[in-house]
Write an enzyme that holds these catalytic residues in place. Sequence first.
Site, PDB file in Angstrom:
ATOM      1  N   MET A  59      -7.837   3.076   9.093  1.00 34.87           N
ATOM      2  CA  MET A  59      -7.200   1.842   8.657  1.00 34.87           C
ATOM      3  C   MET A  59      -6.407   1.235   9.819  1.00 34.87           C
ATOM      4  O   MET A  59      -6.090   1.916  10.797  1.00 34.87           O
ATOM      5  CB  MET A  59      -6.287   2.110   7.472  1.00 34.87           C
ATOM      6  CG  MET A  59      -7.042   2.254   6.147  1.00 34.87           C
ATOM      7  SD  MET A  59      -5.909   2.555   4.751  1.00 34.87           S
ATOM      8  CE  MET A  59      -6.951   2.094   3.353  1.00 34.87           C
ATOM      9  N   GLY A  60      -6.058  -0.019   9.683  1.00 35.08           N
ATOM     10  CA  GLY A  60      -5.302  -0.709  10.733  1.00 35.08           C
ATOM     11  C   GLY A  60      -5.927  -2.063  11.006  1.00 35.08           C
ATOM     12  O   GLY A  60      -6.864  -2.164  11.790  1.00 35.08           O
ATOM     13  N   GLY A  88       0.834  -1.196   0.000  1.00 33.32           N
ATOM     14  CA  GLY A  88       0.000   0.000   0.000  1.00 33.32           C
ATOM     15  C   GLY A  88       0.866   1.241   0.000  1.00 33.32           C
ATOM     16  O   GLY A  88       1.846   1.306   0.734  1.00 33.32           O
ATOM     17  N   THR A 135       5.202   2.431   5.598  1.00 35.67           N
ATOM     18  CA  THR A 135       3.867   1.871   5.832  1.00 35.67           C
ATOM     19  C   THR A 135       3.070   2.806   6.717  1.00 35.67           C
ATOM     20  O   THR A 135       3.568   3.298   7.725  1.00 35.67           O
ATOM     21  CB  THR A 135       3.910   0.474   6.484  1.00 35.67           C
ATOM     22  OG1 THR A 135       2.567   0.152   6.899  1.00 35.67           O
ATOM     23  CG2 THR A 135       4.787   0.425   7.726  1.00 35.67           C
ATOM     24  N   ASP A 182       0.795   1.776   8.437  1.00 37.09           N
ATOM     25  CA  ASP A 182       0.372   0.965   9.586  1.00 37.09           C
ATOM     26  C   ASP A 182       1.324   1.076  10.773  1.00 37.09           C
ATOM     27  O   ASP A 182       0.993   0.643  11.878  1.00 37.09           O
ATOM     28  CB  ASP A 182       0.247  -0.506   9.172  1.00 37.09           C
ATOM     29  CG  ASP A 182      -0.901  -0.726   8.205  1.00 37.09           C
ATOM     30  OD1 ASP A 182      -1.876   0.058   8.275  1.00 37.09           O
ATOM     31  OD2 ASP A 182      -0.833  -1.651   7.388  1.00 37.09           O
TER      32      ASP A 182
END
Lengths: 420, 420
Positions: free
Chosen positions: B191-192, B14, B143, B145
């Site tokens: 997100m996550g 991503g 990232t 994340d």
Amino acid sequence: MSTRGNLLYAQSGGVTAVINASAGAVIEAARRQRRRIGTVFAARNGILGALREELYDLGGEDLAQIRALAHTPGGVFGSCRWKLPALEADRAPYERLIEVFRAHDIRWFLYNGGGDSADTALKLSQIGAELGYPLTCVAVPKTIDNDLPVTDCSPGFGSAAKYTAVSVLEASLDVASMAETSTKVFVYEAMGRHAGWLAASAGLAARKPGDAPHVILMPEVAFDETRFLARVEATVEKIGWCTVVVSEGVRDGEGRFLAESSTRDAFGHAQLGGAAPKLAALITDRLGYKHHWAVSDYLQRSARHVASATDLAQAQAVGRAAVDYALAGRNAVMPAIKRVSASPYRWEIVPAPLEQIANREKMMPASFISKDGFGITAAARRYLAPLIEGEAASKWRDGLPLVAQLKLKRARRKLPAWKG
Amino acid sequence: MSTRGNLLYAQSGGVTAVINASAGAVIEAARRQRRRIGTVFAARNGILGALREELYDLGGEDLAQIRALAHTPGGVFGSCRWKLPALEADRAPYERLIEVFRAHDIRWFLYNGGGDSADTALKLSQIGAELGYPLTCVAVPKTIDNDLPVTDCSPGFGSAAKYTAVSVLEASLDVASMAETSTKVFVYEAMGRHAGWLAASAGLAARKPGDAPHVILMPEVAFDETRFLARVEATVEKIGWCTVVVSEGVRDGEGRFLAESSTRDAFGHAQLGGAAPKLAALITDRLGYKHHWAVSDYLQRSARHVASATDLAQAQAVGRAAVDYALAGRNAVMPAIKRVSASPYRWEIVPAPLEQIANREKMMPASFISKDGFGITAAARRYLAPLIEGEAASKWRDGLPLVAQLKLKRARRKLPAWKG
């Protein structure tokens, strides 16, 4: 001999990234009129605060914080989705409002909202005259829906349009880079129940033919599933991916919303949301493409950090003009934005009678929608492009937007509680 | 005697708001090493482009456009979600990659991605040595994340965290102003999937106790419906409204994702994915509050217009360091960010061995989650706050972000097509 007295400002309906900028402009302009305006009040939660005699006395607010309203999203005094009953059905609330205005010597009422609020301001101006109370009512335009008539555009729209175009441009670069092995279709949902202004503004992200967004679905065009899927498939086959923008108000040929829940808001409007996930699921189901979807919801109307400088300037200009009109005794008008020149873009503020504004919706002209119904025309681009021009930066502290901190001191009550 | 040859850069997984900034830093740093680096190549769509011998020759790109990558979201060379098979299971793709590298005299491979990409870089460094091909592989971290180990944070995360905190702050002002007569609860989905870093970063929007967001749901804490609803209700009863932030990866006590449940919403409509709409419907169904919800999806990782200046600087620093490490022959390492000082925040880049990074996920420390499980601790704030510091503005033209326009000239193929 000029009227002397107090001024009341209130916010109504869905807020915008720049409605507080209008508020700040009203307050600052009113403060400059010390010889005529004693106290500037704001009603708590719109017209409800006026009915309940819940007024903020803004006399003690610091000028720096009033100016900070220019970069503060939301509605700092509180807004409301609550419409007064029809005047013929129930005069009581109107009479109560005049009673509150009389008790606080409010001679000027500035109502910052959309079509419903213009209607309230118009009726109050009428009832004031009937009851022999000298009151000047001015509507201050605001709506991200851009559906107010007469005015060339509505303050709040330009910033939401800029958020929409910027977000769609950025996310489309993301999709393009993922498409080979992952997401092939991205669906972005924009607000807009009846008119596709915000969805259309996403079209500005496309700088040349073939750029994203590739499909824009607007409420003005009935949704045709077969044609839609064919267009998405053709786009993915040609360039490998596809960005779709859908207005929350899109309906099928039978008039059914793609995304309708059973709840309704206080004005009786259906609460929408969820057209994007429905379309995304449809695409994966029928075409097999992996999808992602986004519903930005309140983000699109509160994203002051990416506001349009044009929109901010207009929001402030209508605020200042509203004070001018009020003091000039121009009753039942709204400062409207007039496009004086398209290129270079120039505009001015002119008064518009509330009779021409109250309860009317401006739809997108048919000439703004491309023949295939999936995009916008050059005429639409010419209209929309200047509205997102310029970047009105937030003020920042610790990496976050800095917003106004008002004292919001309540004015002393003078009347019995309202039993509405 | 120093190695001479060509350098290959590729993007994986991503994308982020600043992965192209890393790319630009790599390319510019590599260009300064003309005596050692002949051609800088980029692979089309990550490692897939290397396998397919789809390489861009960046020699003819204008420096101004390479620098414009610093403010261009997405992944300009294309990314991929495609993992090489285990080395033991299938050596063929690894051998093919070495063959491609040999054909184009690629001596340095820089792979810009997360844990999977670090694994690929590690394996390639091993197979290169086995096959006697001198290759130095460096992973460039990226990232949103924030789940890479060793490094203090991951480039891309700070900007997504800033987007999240800014959006939640702005939208919460909106909700607060509407709550009297309309929306009482706003649910924002971050997100996550496995770790709650982004949801947690929304907590930075709260500058003092009681500020929004009032409830943060992270995957680290099992969702307890009764406790959640009680907290939302208590918040609305106390201040009139409530902002909820939910990570897409939140699960209930049985390990079921909220977003993947097959249940129907309060109105009988099938849920189409999305933890936010699911929670919002639950709130209206059980507590009767009107809701709004937003799923920002790709917007949160592509919103370069609201990037963190700290994040941008780190993304560029790891790109430059990767070139330094590569030329120094530091094989199988990743430039990691080391927090040298918490206050004032200072950081430096240090090399980290890929063995410590490949296929490992960094979870949020338990000490970052408040005792009630609905918020973040002071320790979390100390860690997160500097990562969103500073505003790295976009470049703008006509009211829209200006992005890099590369020529993306394909390098001539030298090998037969890959039949993978």
